[in-house]
Structures are given as C-alpha cells and as structure tokens.
Design a protein around this motif. Sequence first.
Motif, PDB file in Angstrom:
ATOM      1  N   ASP A   9       0.903  -1.245   0.199  1.00  0.00           N
ATOM      2  CA  ASP A   9       0.054   0.013   0.144  1.00  0.00           C
ATOM      3  C   ASP A   9       1.066   1.071  -0.100  1.00  0.00           C
ATOM      4  O   ASP A   9       0.280   2.313  -0.430  1.00  0.00           O
ATOM      5  N   TYR A  10       1.987   1.334   0.557  1.00  0.00           N
ATOM      6  CA  TYR A  10       3.033   2.230   0.531  1.00  0.00           C
ATOM      7  C   TYR A  10       4.500   1.990   0.300  1.00  0.00           C
ATOM      8  O   TYR A  10       4.669   0.746   0.459  1.00  0.00           O
ATOM      9  N   ASP A  11       5.083   2.686  -0.488  1.00  0.00           N
ATOM     10  CA  ASP A  11       6.352   2.896  -0.699  1.00  0.00           C
ATOM     11  C   ASP A  11       7.329   2.968   0.415  1.00  0.00           C
ATOM     12  O   ASP A  11       8.550   2.204   0.609  1.00  0.00           O
ATOM     13  N   ALA A  12       6.990   3.685   1.604  1.00  0.00           N
ATOM     14  CA  ALA A  12       7.765   3.494   2.656  1.00  0.00           C
ATOM     15  C   ALA A  12       6.712   4.126   3.942  1.00  0.00           C
ATOM     16  O   ALA A  12       5.977   4.717   4.004  1.00  0.00           O
ATOM     17  N   ARG A  65       6.835  -1.099   1.700  1.00  0.00           N
ATOM     18  CA  ARG A  65       7.940  -1.689   1.068  1.00  0.00           C
ATOM     19  C   ARG A  65       9.080  -1.667   1.833  1.00  0.00           C
ATOM     20  O   ARG A  65      10.005  -2.401   1.741  1.00  0.00           O
ATOM     21  N   SER A  66       9.396  -0.373   2.475  1.00  0.00           N
ATOM     22  CA  SER A  66      10.614   0.004   3.122  1.00  0.00           C
ATOM     23  C   SER A  66      10.437   1.032   4.172  1.00  0.00           C
ATOM     24  O   SER A  66       9.198   1.555   4.296  1.00  0.00           O
ATOM     25  N   LEU A 139      14.061   4.337  -2.827  1.00  0.00           N
ATOM     26  CA  LEU A 139      12.722   3.753  -2.393  1.00  0.00           C
ATOM     27  C   LEU A 139      12.432   2.904  -3.790  1.00  0.00           C
ATOM     28  O   LEU A 139      11.915   1.866  -3.706  1.00  0.00           O
ATOM     29  N   LYS A 140      12.531   3.515  -4.739  1.00  0.00           N
ATOM     30  CA  LYS A 140      12.256   2.640  -6.096  1.00  0.00           C
ATOM     31  C   LYS A 140      13.228   1.314  -5.968  1.00  0.00           C
ATOM     32  O   LYS A 140      12.569   0.363  -6.742  1.00  0.00           O
TER      33      LYS A 140
END
Length: 159
Positions: A9-12, A65-66, A139-140
């Motif tokens: 749901d979220y990149d970080a 994700r992180s 992040l990517k």
Amino acid sequence: MHKMRAEFDYDAFVICNPDGEDLEFVNSLVDTMQASPYHLKICVPWRVTDRYYCSDEHYIQQRSRSCIVVLSNNFNKSKEAISQLQFAHSLSPAGKERRILPICLDECEVPGYLQQVSKVDFYNTKTRMWLWERLYLSLKSSANPVPDVNLKNLPDVVQ
C-alpha cells in the motif's frame, strides 16, 4: 524463508521522533515525495486513519515496502521510534532486502546495526540538493530486493 509481497500500500513507512524539527522535516519529506515528479505513497503513523485497527508493526511488515528512519539528536527520546526501528531491522537483520533507509538530520549517533547501511546526511548542505532524488531512487530500488543467495553449496564452517 520469508518472501516479500509483490504489492504494498505504501512505498515507505516513516520512523521518527514526531517532535520539533524532526516533525517539520517529516512533513516536508511527505509533501515532497508524494508530489510531482515522485508520486510516492508515504505512511506516517500519526496521519494514518485506520491506525487504531492495525499496529505500526503491521504497517511496517505488511503494508510498506521499506522504512525511512529519520535520525537526529532527538531520535532516542522517542521509545516508540526506537521500538519501530528495532522491529523493522528484525525483518531483515543483514539488510539484504534494503528495507531501512536512514536520513540523518544532525551529526548524531547512528545505531550500530545501521552502520553498514548507506545514509543520507541531510545536515550536509553540499549534498542536500540531491536528497530527494537519492531518496526516490533508493525507495524505487527497494521494490526489487537483492535475490537470495543459494547457501546449499557452501561448506558448513560452524562446529
């Protein structure tokens, strides 16, 4: 072996002490990373509406994700931030999944287990102009974790 989910749901998820300058920086970080040209989804615990139904650990492990860890001289004053960081680190203690991305707001003490992780030094005004781009690229790239090494062919050296 733990497998990462393909979709999050979220990149970080942001881990920080939510006081003073740290809070100001996090608000700036979220505004910048969620806007053009980056368009990332950033989870900040005090901004999440369903936080009362899910724990921070759930957001860190299952929905993000992180983790971006905002380190400062104030970081250790927040027991919640320390607990979140320890949990995030426990998910990938060797750092091979690149789940933790530290940003140092001050020249501050960095926990020993993060010494080998590349940090972004926000306090360094010479590199500050590259902060957002570097953070975005980090992040990517965390979307593609380092592949597991096949350990079956290695000799057992522990007696």
